[in-house]
Write an enzyme that holds these catalytic residues in place. Structure first.
Site, mmCIF file in Angstrom:
data_model
loop_
_atom_site.group_PDB
_atom_site.id
_atom_site.type_symbol
_atom_site.label_atom_id
_atom_site.label_comp_id
_atom_site.label_asym_id
_atom_site.label_seq_id
_atom_site.Cartn_x
_atom_site.Cartn_y
_atom_site.Cartn_z
ATOM 1 N N GLY A 43 0.682 -1.428 -0.027
ATOM 2 C CA GLY A 43 0.184 0.055 0.140
ATOM 3 C C GLY A 43 1.070 1.138 0.075
ATOM 4 N N CYS A 44 1.914 1.201 0.959
ATOM 5 C CA CYS A 44 2.754 2.553 0.783
ATOM 6 C C CYS A 44 3.472 2.728 -0.324
ATOM 7 C CB CYS A 44 3.542 2.488 2.066
ATOM 8 S SG CYS A 44 2.873 2.405 3.765
ATOM 9 N N THR A 45 3.966 1.498 -1.072
ATOM 10 C CA THR A 45 4.542 1.915 -2.318
ATOM 11 C C THR A 45 3.543 2.159 -3.613
ATOM 12 O OG1 THR A 45 6.303 -0.104 -1.850
ATOM 13 C CG2 THR A 45 5.886 0.500 -4.164
ATOM 14 N N ALA A 48 2.975 6.197 -2.619
ATOM 15 C CA ALA A 48 4.451 6.748 -2.963
ATOM 16 C C ALA A 48 4.595 6.943 -4.468
ATOM 17 C CB ALA A 48 5.668 6.213 -2.416
#
Length: 156
Positions: A43-45, A48
């Site tokens: 999710g964070c990738t 970003a």
């Protein structure tokens, strides 16, 4: 959660190269400050990379984008290089900004309770005031949602 219309808490955190960065460095400029749980997670990738892909639009509007997590400078450096991230990532292992912005929350996963960063995005105006809060930001649409809001489109 901090609310729109309140003063954004100041901070000084290190970027991926170990250089101190202060919110005050951005006085006179609009800032998108997004808090995320962890580098190199799915999710964070996606979040970003969505900000990376929208970077020219943010830059064209004169808006700074800053990502903050409790990961180390080294982790941020590797994450930024691997994903080609052109914006600032700040390391907050002591949870200074994370707690000041009230995004350190209790989380439940498979019945297990732990503390972690609630994915939250703040838009801070040129005078250091919080203009908009995106609680429970969705990784895939957060960058586009913020751009739409900046362009005057309503957001729930």
């Amino acid at each position: 959660m901090l609310q729109a219309g309140t003063k954004a808490p100041g901070f000084i955190l290190n970027d991926k190269e170990g250089n101190p960065v202060s919110l005050a460095d951005f006085a006179g400029k609009k800032v998108v400050l997004y808090f995320y749980p962890r580098d190199n997670t799915p999710g964070c990738t996606r979040q970003a990379c969505a900000f990376r892909d929208a970077w020219p639009e943010y830059e064209g509007r004169g808006v700074a984008v800053i990502g903050v997590s409790k990961d180390s400078e080294r982790s941020h450096r590797n994450f930024a290089e691997k994903q080609g991230l052109p914006f600032l990532l700040l390391a907050d292992p002591a949870l200074e900004a994370i707690q000041a912005y009230d995004v350190w929350k209790e989380k439940k996963l498979y019945g297990k309770v732990s503390m972690g960063v609630a994915r939250t995005t703040y838009v801070i105006d040129e005078n250091g005031m919080i203009e908009k809060v995106f609680e429970k930001a969705k990784p895939d649409t957060n960058a586009a949602d913020v751009l739409a809001w900046l362009d005057g489109e309503p957001h729930p």
